[in-house]
Write a protein that holds these residues in place. Structure first.
Motif, mmCIF file in Angstrom:
data_model
loop_
_atom_site.group_PDB
_atom_site.id
_atom_site.type_symbol
_atom_site.label_atom_id
_atom_site.label_comp_id
_atom_site.label_asym_id
_atom_site.label_seq_id
_atom_site.Cartn_x
_atom_site.Cartn_y
_atom_site.Cartn_z
ATOM 1 N N VAL A 277 39.017 68.279 99.458
ATOM 2 C CA VAL A 277 38.808 69.697 99.159
ATOM 3 C C VAL A 277 37.445 69.918 98.486
ATOM 4 N N HIS A 278 36.981 68.934 97.733
ATOM 5 C CA HIS A 278 35.755 69.147 96.958
ATOM 6 C C HIS A 278 34.512 69.232 97.836
ATOM 7 N N GLY A 279 33.420 69.714 97.246
ATOM 8 C CA GLY A 279 32.148 69.808 97.947
ATOM 9 C C GLY A 279 31.255 68.617 97.638
ATOM 10 N N SER A 280 29.947 68.822 97.752
ATOM 11 C CA SER A 280 29.000 67.714 97.655
ATOM 12 C C SER A 280 28.565 67.403 96.219
ATOM 13 N N ALA A 281 29.051 68.196 95.265
ATOM 14 C CA ALA A 281 28.836 67.960 93.826
ATOM 15 C C ALA A 281 27.408 67.541 93.465
ATOM 16 N N PRO A 282 26.417 68.398 93.709
ATOM 17 C CA PRO A 282 25.020 68.019 93.428
ATOM 18 C C PRO A 282 24.791 67.652 91.961
ATOM 19 N N ASP A 283 25.633 68.169 91.064
ATOM 20 C CA ASP A 283 25.428 67.906 89.630
ATOM 21 C C ASP A 283 25.710 66.464 89.226
ATOM 22 N N ILE A 284 26.468 65.710 90.042
ATOM 23 C CA ILE A 284 26.766 64.326 89.648
ATOM 24 C C ILE A 284 26.299 63.312 90.686
ATOM 25 N N VAL A 285 25.554 63.785 91.688
ATOM 26 C CA VAL A 285 25.192 62.889 92.783
ATOM 27 C C VAL A 285 24.310 61.729 92.286
ATOM 28 N N GLY A 286 24.482 60.548 92.873
ATOM 29 C CA GLY A 286 23.630 59.400 92.540
ATOM 30 C C GLY A 286 23.948 58.731 91.220
ATOM 31 N N GLN A 287 25.045 59.089 90.577
ATOM 32 C CA GLN A 287 25.331 58.524 89.250
ATOM 33 C C GLN A 287 26.557 57.607 89.238
ATOM 34 N N ASN A 288 27.123 57.337 90.413
ATOM 35 C CA ASN A 288 28.315 56.491 90.499
ATOM 36 C C ASN A 288 29.491 57.083 89.696
ATOM 37 N N LEU A 289 29.506 58.431 89.599
ATOM 38 C CA LEU A 289 30.533 59.128 88.819
ATOM 39 C C LEU A 289 31.572 59.815 89.697
ATOM 40 N N ALA A 290 31.255 59.949 90.983
ATOM 41 C CA ALA A 290 32.139 60.726 91.858
ATOM 42 C C ALA A 290 33.508 60.073 91.957
ATOM 43 N N ASN A 291 34.530 60.867 91.828
ATOM 44 C CA ASN A 291 35.894 60.367 91.967
ATOM 45 C C ASN A 291 36.175 60.116 93.459
ATOM 46 N N PRO A 292 36.491 58.883 93.840
ATOM 47 C CA PRO A 292 36.740 58.615 95.262
ATOM 48 C C PRO A 292 38.170 58.950 95.690
ATOM 49 N N ILE A 293 39.015 59.337 94.725
ATOM 50 C CA ILE A 293 40.446 59.521 95.028
ATOM 51 C C ILE A 293 40.685 60.618 96.074
ATOM 52 N N GLY A 294 39.940 61.729 95.994
ATOM 53 C CA GLY A 294 40.114 62.811 96.977
ATOM 54 C C GLY A 294 39.876 62.293 98.388
ATOM 55 N N GLN A 295 38.805 61.522 98.552
ATOM 56 C CA GLN A 295 38.475 60.985 99.886
ATOM 57 C C GLN A 295 39.493 59.916 100.311
ATOM 58 N N ILE A 296 39.953 59.120 99.357
ATOM 59 C CA ILE A 296 40.891 58.039 99.682
ATOM 60 C C ILE A 296 42.279 58.615 100.023
ATOM 61 N N TRP A 297 42.690 59.622 99.273
ATOM 62 C CA TRP A 297 43.970 60.288 99.572
ATOM 63 C C TRP A 297 43.880 60.976 100.951
ATOM 64 N N THR A 298 42.680 61.525 101.247
ATOM 65 C CA THR A 298 42.440 62.119 102.564
ATOM 66 C C THR A 298 42.607 61.059 103.657
ATOM 67 N N ALA A 299 42.147 59.837 103.383
ATOM 68 C CA ALA A 299 42.303 58.738 104.338
ATOM 69 C C ALA A 299 43.784 58.456 104.568
ATOM 70 N N LYS A 300 44.590 58.578 103.532
ATOM 71 C CA LYS A 300 46.039 58.387 103.664
ATOM 72 C C LYS A 300 46.634 59.452 104.606
ATOM 73 N N MET A 301 46.183 60.711 104.430
ATOM 74 C CA MET A 301 46.678 61.773 105.319
ATOM 75 C C MET A 301 46.262 61.509 106.767
ATOM 76 N N MET A 302 45.051 60.960 106.922
ATOM 77 C CA MET A 302 44.570 60.651 108.274
ATOM 78 C C MET A 302 45.445 59.561 108.909
ATOM 79 N N LEU A 303 45.807 58.551 108.116
ATOM 80 C CA LEU A 303 46.683 57.489 108.627
ATOM 81 C C LEU A 303 48.034 58.075 109.044
ATOM 82 N N ASP A 304 48.590 58.961 108.223
ATOM 83 C CA ASP A 304 49.860 59.614 108.569
ATOM 84 C C ASP A 304 49.725 60.326 109.908
ATOM 85 N N HIS A 305 48.616 61.049 110.050
ATOM 86 C CA HIS A 305 48.373 61.813 111.280
ATOM 87 C C HIS A 305 48.300 60.893 112.505
#
Ligand code: NAI
Ligand code: MG
Length: 354
Positions: A277-305
């Motif tokens: 759901v999140h966007g590109s978060a320019p305020d934290i880009v390049g800092q190794n701070l981005a939470n990967p959980i949204g993308q990883i949970w999305t991968a789970k939905m893709m596997l279900d699909h």
């Protein structure tokens, strides 16, 4: 062994950071699981591509994507390079529209290890099914006259075809869950489209006798999502109502950085697309701070699909273990980096999959 072709569009900003992390997780999972193989074709489209080529994707971009089984996307938009309405319309919205991804699904679930801002979240676990093709976001309308005489018309378009489609999907999804369906309406204030929405819901209900249906006006429903989110199972909503409700869903989970979503093509003509759901978060880009959980949970939905729901369930379990252990990025109160969270999930597979 089943093989799936995945078109990968990391996009902009933290999309380029979290997509490779989710792919590391998917690769490890398919290696351990063994029942399926994933192959990827990466498309470097987005705002950098626009700066070089004057467009967000090549002219035959859609034809290239059409070859894949499914699309896995990070985030699109870099307002320092390209205005948002151009970047979103040239890539993300174009894919959703042209590939007839008419339903958007967004789960909201209280994950173990993540504190909800609600004082009594009571283990909520619901999914919003949003109409993704028309409704309040139909670009029908216009402006006439100017100055004091200016008149603006914005039409909301509701077709029987699209409303039935999204509702049938929601009813069927409810049948696979707790058989409860809530419809977001506003038939007291929006007197043409919303009574129609309610009528279609009622008409279809006889096809799904096991599903218990409830109607709430959107204002009351928003309040209930805060005061008793555990009372919902599947919620069906129009484009605008679904958009707003799903941001609220992310908020009560604890961070927008963990929320997943899927844009579904229901007629099997084109691939579906999965993206956080999140966007590109320019305020934290390049800092190794981005939470990967949204993308990883999305991968789970893709596997279900893709029909690999056993692997999907294992992924969700590993993710929850890691969060419960406190391996978390700063947006959800931890001190770990993007990479450390991913590594912990990958390490955890060996324990969970015994
Ligand atoms: P955003 O979702 O990128 O960021 C909002 C806030 O949430 C920021 O403070 C950000 O640091 C934080 N955040 C978002 N994802 C996070 C993550 N994974 N981990 C930790 N913190 C996270 O929304 P914003 O700032 O309104 O938009 C930035 C750009 O992204 C714009 O160009 C916008 O158009 C685009 N956008 C794209 C979307 C998409 O591709 N589906 C959705 C929303 C925005
Ligand atoms: Mg939104």
């Amino acid at each position: 062994m089943k093989k799936f072709e995945i078109a990968v569009i990391p996009g902009d900003g933290i999309g380029k950071e979290v997509v490779p992390e989710a792919i590391r997780v998917l690769n490890k999972l398919s290696e351990i699981h063994g029942g399926f193989k994933l192959s990827y074709q990466e498309f470097p489209w987005g705002s950098d591509y626009y700066m070089q080529h004057g467009r967000m994707m090549p002219e035959d971009g859609m034809a290239q994507l059409e070859q894949s089984d499914v699309i896995f996307l990070g985030a699109v938009g870099d307002p320092s390079l390209v205005p948002d309405h151009i970047s979103l319309n040239g890539l993300l919205l174009k894919i959703r529209r042209e590939f007839e991804q008419v339903v958007n699904i967004r789960p909201a679930k209280q994950l173990e290890g993540i504190a909800s801002p609600l004082s009594h979240p009571n283990d909520f676990d619901f999914i919003v099914v949003r109409e993704n093709s028309e409704g309040e976001y139909s670009s029908s309308g216009g402006r006439v006259h100017s100055g004091e005489d200016e008149v603006v018309v914005q039409n909301a378009v509701f077709t029987k075809k699209a409303v039935s489609r999204v509702m049938n999907y929601a009813y069927q999804l409810a049948e696979t869950r707790d058989s409860r369906l809530t419809s977001a309406t506003k038939s007291n204030g929006i007197v043409h489209s919303m009574p129609f929405w309610d009528e279609v819901l009622k008409e279809l209900s006889s096809d799904y006798p096991a599903v218990k249906v409830e109607n709430f006006h959107i204002d009351a429903l928003s309040a209930f999502m805060v005061t008793k989110p555990h009372s919902f199972d599947v919620i069906v909503a129009s484009n605008l109502f679904g958009d707003i409700l799903t941001d609220l869903g992310s908020a009560i989970m604890g961070s927008i950085g963990i929320a997943p979503s899927g844009n579904l093509n229901l007629n099997q003509k084109y691939p579906s697309m999965f993206e956080p759901v999140h966007g590109s978060a320019p305020d934290i880009v390049g800092q190794n701070l981005a939470n990967p959980i949204g993308q990883i949970w999305t991968a789970k939905m893709m596997l279900d699909h893709l029909g690999e729901s056993e692997a999907g369930a294992e992924l969700l379990k590993a993710m929850e273990h890691v969060l419960k252990d406190g391996v978390k990025t700063p947006d959800i109160g931890g001190t770990s980096s993007t990479e450390e969270v991913t590594n912990a999930i990958i390490d955890r597979f060996s324990t969970v999959l015994q």
